[in-house]
Design a protein around this motif. Sequence first.
Motif, PDB file in Angstrom:
ATOM      1  N   PRO A 148       0.833  -1.210   0.000  1.00  0.00           N
ATOM      2  CA  PRO A 148       0.000   0.000   0.000  1.00  0.00           C
ATOM      3  C   PRO A 148       0.866   1.259   0.000  1.00  0.00           C
ATOM      4  CG  PRO A 148      -0.796  -1.581   1.620  1.00  0.00           C
ATOM      5  CD  PRO A 148       0.529  -2.095   1.134  1.00  0.00           C
ATOM      6  N   GLY A 149       0.333   2.331  -0.574  1.00  0.00           N
ATOM      7  CA  GLY A 149       1.046   3.604  -0.604  1.00  0.00           C
ATOM      8  C   GLY A 149       0.517   4.503  -1.695  1.00  0.00           C
ATOM      9  N   SER A 150       1.052   5.716  -1.750  1.00  0.00           N
ATOM     10  CA  SER A 150       0.721   6.684  -2.802  1.00  0.00           C
ATOM     11  C   SER A 150       1.832   6.642  -3.846  1.00  0.00           C
ATOM     12  CB  SER A 150       0.583   8.095  -2.225  1.00  0.00           C
ATOM     13  OG  SER A 150      -0.484   8.147  -1.298  1.00  0.00           O
ATOM     14  N   TYR A 151       1.474   6.357  -5.079  1.00  0.00           N
ATOM     15  CA  TYR A 151       2.439   6.159  -6.159  1.00  0.00           C
ATOM     16  C   TYR A 151       2.325   7.301  -7.170  1.00  0.00           C
ATOM     17  CZ  TYR A 151       3.258   1.467  -4.367  1.00  0.00           C
ATOM     18  OH  TYR A 151       3.605   0.404  -3.565  1.00  0.00           O
ATOM     19  N   ILE A 152       3.493   7.722  -7.724  1.00  0.00           N
ATOM     20  CA  ILE A 152       3.494   8.850  -8.658  1.00  0.00           C
ATOM     21  C   ILE A 152       4.643   8.729  -9.648  1.00  0.00           C
ATOM     22  CG2 ILE A 152       4.936  10.334  -7.200  1.00  0.00           C
ATOM     23  CD1 ILE A 152       3.103  12.689  -8.092  1.00  0.00           C
ATOM     24  N   SER A 153       4.412   9.235 -10.836  1.00  0.00           N
ATOM     25  CA  SER A 153       5.470   9.434 -11.831  1.00  0.00           C
ATOM     26  C   SER A 153       5.250  10.803 -12.464  1.00  0.00           C
ATOM     27  CB  SER A 153       5.421   8.345 -12.909  1.00  0.00           C
ATOM     28  OG  SER A 153       6.465   8.537 -13.854  1.00  0.00           O
ATOM     29  N   THR A 154       6.310  11.588 -12.537  1.00  0.00           N
ATOM     30  CA  THR A 154       6.223  12.941 -13.088  1.00  0.00           C
ATOM     31  C   THR A 154       6.819  12.974 -14.484  1.00  0.00           C
ATOM     32  OG1 THR A 154       6.346  13.950 -10.892  1.00  0.00           O
ATOM     33  CG2 THR A 154       6.920  15.347 -12.780  1.00  0.00           C
ATOM     34  N   SER A 185       4.214  19.515 -18.857  1.00  0.00           N
ATOM     35  CA  SER A 185       4.439  18.571 -17.764  1.00  0.00           C
ATOM     36  C   SER A 185       3.112  18.118 -17.173  1.00  0.00           C
ATOM     37  CB  SER A 185       5.323  19.191 -16.683  1.00  0.00           C
ATOM     38  OG  SER A 185       4.690  20.322 -16.113  1.00  0.00           O
ATOM     39  N   PHE A 186       3.133  16.925 -16.599  1.00  0.00           N
ATOM     40  CA  PHE A 186       1.948  16.387 -15.932  1.00  0.00           C
ATOM     41  C   PHE A 186       2.383  15.234 -15.035  1.00  0.00           C
ATOM     42  CE2 PHE A 186       2.541  13.817 -19.652  1.00  0.00           C
ATOM     43  CZ  PHE A 186       2.073  12.538 -19.343  1.00  0.00           C
ATOM     44  N   ASN A 187       1.503  14.848 -14.117  1.00  0.00           N
ATOM     45  CA  ASN A 187       1.773  13.751 -13.195  1.00  0.00           C
ATOM     46  C   ASN A 187       0.827  12.584 -13.446  1.00  0.00           C
ATOM     47  OD1 ASN A 187       3.801  15.135 -11.795  1.00  0.00           O
ATOM     48  ND2 ASN A 187       2.340  16.040 -10.361  1.00  0.00           N
ATOM     49  N   VAL A 188       1.320  11.391 -13.196  1.00  0.00           N
ATOM     50  CA  VAL A 188       0.501  10.176 -13.171  1.00  0.00           C
ATOM     51  C   VAL A 188       0.532   9.658 -11.736  1.00  0.00           C
ATOM     52  CG1 VAL A 188       0.156   7.860 -14.086  1.00  0.00           C
ATOM     53  CG2 VAL A 188       1.088   9.652 -15.565  1.00  0.00           C
ATOM     54  N   SER A 189      -0.632   9.384 -11.152  1.00  0.00           N
ATOM     55  CA  SER A 189      -0.662   8.980  -9.748  1.00  0.00           C
ATOM     56  C   SER A 189      -1.700   7.893  -9.504  1.00  0.00           C
ATOM     57  CB  SER A 189      -0.960  10.193  -8.853  1.00  0.00           C
ATOM     58  OG  SER A 189      -2.216  10.750  -9.172  1.00  0.00           O
ATOM     59  N   ALA A 190      -1.501   7.161  -8.428  1.00  0.00           N
ATOM     60  CA  ALA A 190      -2.440   6.118  -8.002  1.00  0.00           C
ATOM     61  C   ALA A 190      -2.234   5.864  -6.518  1.00  0.00           C
ATOM     62  CB  ALA A 190      -2.230   4.832  -8.795  1.00  0.00           C
ATOM     63  N   THR A 191      -3.253   5.342  -5.875  1.00  0.00           N
ATOM     64  CA  THR A 191      -3.175   4.958  -4.474  1.00  0.00           C
ATOM     65  C   THR A 191      -3.478   3.476  -4.339  1.00  0.00           C
ATOM     66  OG1 THR A 191      -3.884   7.154  -3.718  1.00  0.00           O
ATOM     67  CG2 THR A 191      -4.099   5.336  -2.156  1.00  0.00           C
ATOM     68  N   VAL A 192      -2.565   2.754  -3.742  1.00  0.00           N
ATOM     69  CA  VAL A 192      -2.810   1.348  -3.418  1.00  0.00           C
ATOM     70  C   VAL A 192      -3.181   1.303  -1.944  1.00  0.00           C
ATOM     71  CG1 VAL A 192      -1.824  -0.967  -3.248  1.00  0.00           C
ATOM     72  CG2 VAL A 192      -1.213   0.513  -5.181  1.00  0.00           C
ATOM     73  N   ALA A 193      -4.418   0.962  -1.657  1.00  0.00           N
ATOM     74  CA  ALA A 193      -4.898   0.923  -0.272  1.00  0.00           C
ATOM     75  C   ALA A 193      -4.755  -0.489   0.290  1.00  0.00           C
ATOM     76  CB  ALA A 193      -6.354   1.368  -0.215  1.00  0.00           C
ATOM     77  N   VAL A 223      -6.937 -16.348   2.590  1.00  0.00           N
ATOM     78  CA  VAL A 223      -6.965 -14.889   2.620  1.00  0.00           C
ATOM     79  C   VAL A 223      -5.768 -14.327   1.855  1.00  0.00           C
ATOM     80  CG1 VAL A 223      -5.758 -14.766   4.846  1.00  0.00           C
ATOM     81  CG2 VAL A 223      -7.157 -12.839   4.102  1.00  0.00           C
ATOM     82  N   SER A 224      -6.034 -13.317   1.036  1.00  0.00           N
ATOM     83  CA  SER A 224      -4.976 -12.586   0.321  1.00  0.00           C
ATOM     84  C   SER A 224      -5.064 -11.133   0.737  1.00  0.00           C
ATOM     85  CB  SER A 224      -5.152 -12.707  -1.194  1.00  0.00           C
ATOM     86  OG  SER A 224      -5.104 -14.052  -1.620  1.00  0.00           O
ATOM     87  N   CYS A 225      -4.010 -10.629   1.367  1.00  0.00           N
ATOM     88  CA  CYS A 225      -3.971  -9.232   1.794  1.00  0.00           C
ATOM     89  C   CYS A 225      -2.733  -8.553   1.210  1.00  0.00           C
ATOM     90  CB  CYS A 225      -3.932  -9.113   3.318  1.00  0.00           C
ATOM     91  SG  CYS A 225      -5.457  -9.630   4.144  1.00  0.00           S
ATOM     92  N   THR A 226      -2.842  -7.262   0.989  1.00  0.00           N
ATOM     93  CA  THR A 226      -1.703  -6.506   0.497  1.00  0.00           C
ATOM     94  C   THR A 226      -0.520  -6.656   1.458  1.00  0.00           C
ATOM     95  OG1 THR A 226      -2.769  -4.578   1.501  1.00  0.00           O
ATOM     96  CG2 THR A 226      -2.939  -4.799  -0.888  1.00  0.00           C
ATOM     97  N   PRO A 227       0.709  -6.647   0.935  1.00  0.00           N
ATOM     98  CA  PRO A 227       1.885  -6.889   1.769  1.00  0.00           C
ATOM     99  C   PRO A 227       1.958  -5.946   2.969  1.00  0.00           C
ATOM    100  CG  PRO A 227       2.493  -6.965  -0.534  1.00  0.00           C
ATOM    101  CD  PRO A 227       1.066  -6.490  -0.487  1.00  0.00           C
ATOM    102  N   GLY A 228       2.255  -6.536   4.144  1.00  0.00           N
ATOM    103  CA  GLY A 228       2.395  -5.748   5.352  1.00  0.00           C
ATOM    104  C   GLY A 228       1.102  -5.421   6.054  1.00  0.00           C
ATOM    105  N   THR A 229      -0.041  -5.791   5.458  1.00  0.00           N
ATOM    106  CA  THR A 229      -1.336  -5.491   6.058  1.00  0.00           C
ATOM    107  C   THR A 229      -1.675  -6.538   7.117  1.00  0.00           C
ATOM    108  OG1 THR A 229      -2.143  -4.477   4.009  1.00  0.00           O
ATOM    109  CG2 THR A 229      -3.803  -5.188   5.599  1.00  0.00           C
TER     110      THR A 229
END
Length: 317
Positions: A148-154, A185-193, A223-229
């Motif tokens: 999980p986290g906030s992901y970005i590429s500029t 310029s622009f950003n690409v972003s996503a959130t993995v919860a 059960v399958s959970c995101t890593p570290g959850t």
Amino acid sequence: MRLFLGTIAGFFVAMALPSATWAQSCTFGISAMNFGQVDTLSGAQTNTSANMSVSCTGVLLSRILICPNLGDGSGGATASSRQMLSGTNALNFQIYSDASRSTVWGSYLWPYPSRPPVYSVTLSALGSATGSSVLYGAVPGGQGTIPPGSYISTFSGGHVEFRYRYAPVSNDCTVTTGVVVARPSFNVSATVAANCLISTQTVDFGTTGVLTGNVDATGQVSVSCTPGTTYSIGLGNGQTGTGPTSRRMALGSQGVTYGLYRDTARSLPWGNSIGTNTVAGTGTGTAQGIPVYGRVPPQTTPAPGTYTDTVVVTVTY
């Protein structure tokens, strides 16, 4: 008779016409590409899009060829995907020039085969033109091991090079003569919860006769959970049960009492009180199978038939 001599002043009327030497000028804008919350466990692809706007001026009625090169982005890229980063963790994504997401939007300036789409505008009689295009984004499924986290590429600087020039008929984007460069310029972003998915295997006690001894069976919760959850799995009391060891399989008004346990000795009841009788774990992004141990204790035998119960499985994370 007098003769008057004079001069007649002539008026010179002129109109300035555009010169063929006028340089073309284009400006570009690209909106952010935001995937929002991405479910990396489901295996489904997540799609979104961004918009590119174009505004050009120059010699009236001329055609301007635009070659919008998009490179790696700050997250980097491989031959098959671009990447967004959250610290050192990478989430794969890609940008396409078509709605079916089959043609990668690339660059003449990077080492991969994909090239930019060809785009053009024709200036009006006033020497201007506007236009737009869509950038189609996709985050592929099958990335369950991404934390999980906030992901970005500029995309800026050397990652973006929009080349344009006058080109009456050509679609050749490799030409450098007469080319003007812009770098929107622009950003690409996503959130993995943090997320968990669960599946179950039935606890089937099979066929038995008179209930004079223990009847044991085993099922499974996967059960399958995101890593570290961190998670906790609870089992309800069934449709008419009153506790972890007094659940009840029913056939009409008759029933068979049974219990579900966390250990092979059937000494640790499995209920739904977190921290007391549930099963805890930490996600890895892959399926983790957890056995469910069932027991039908000795009891008065009801009428023959098929007895069933439904137990609700709850994952808290």
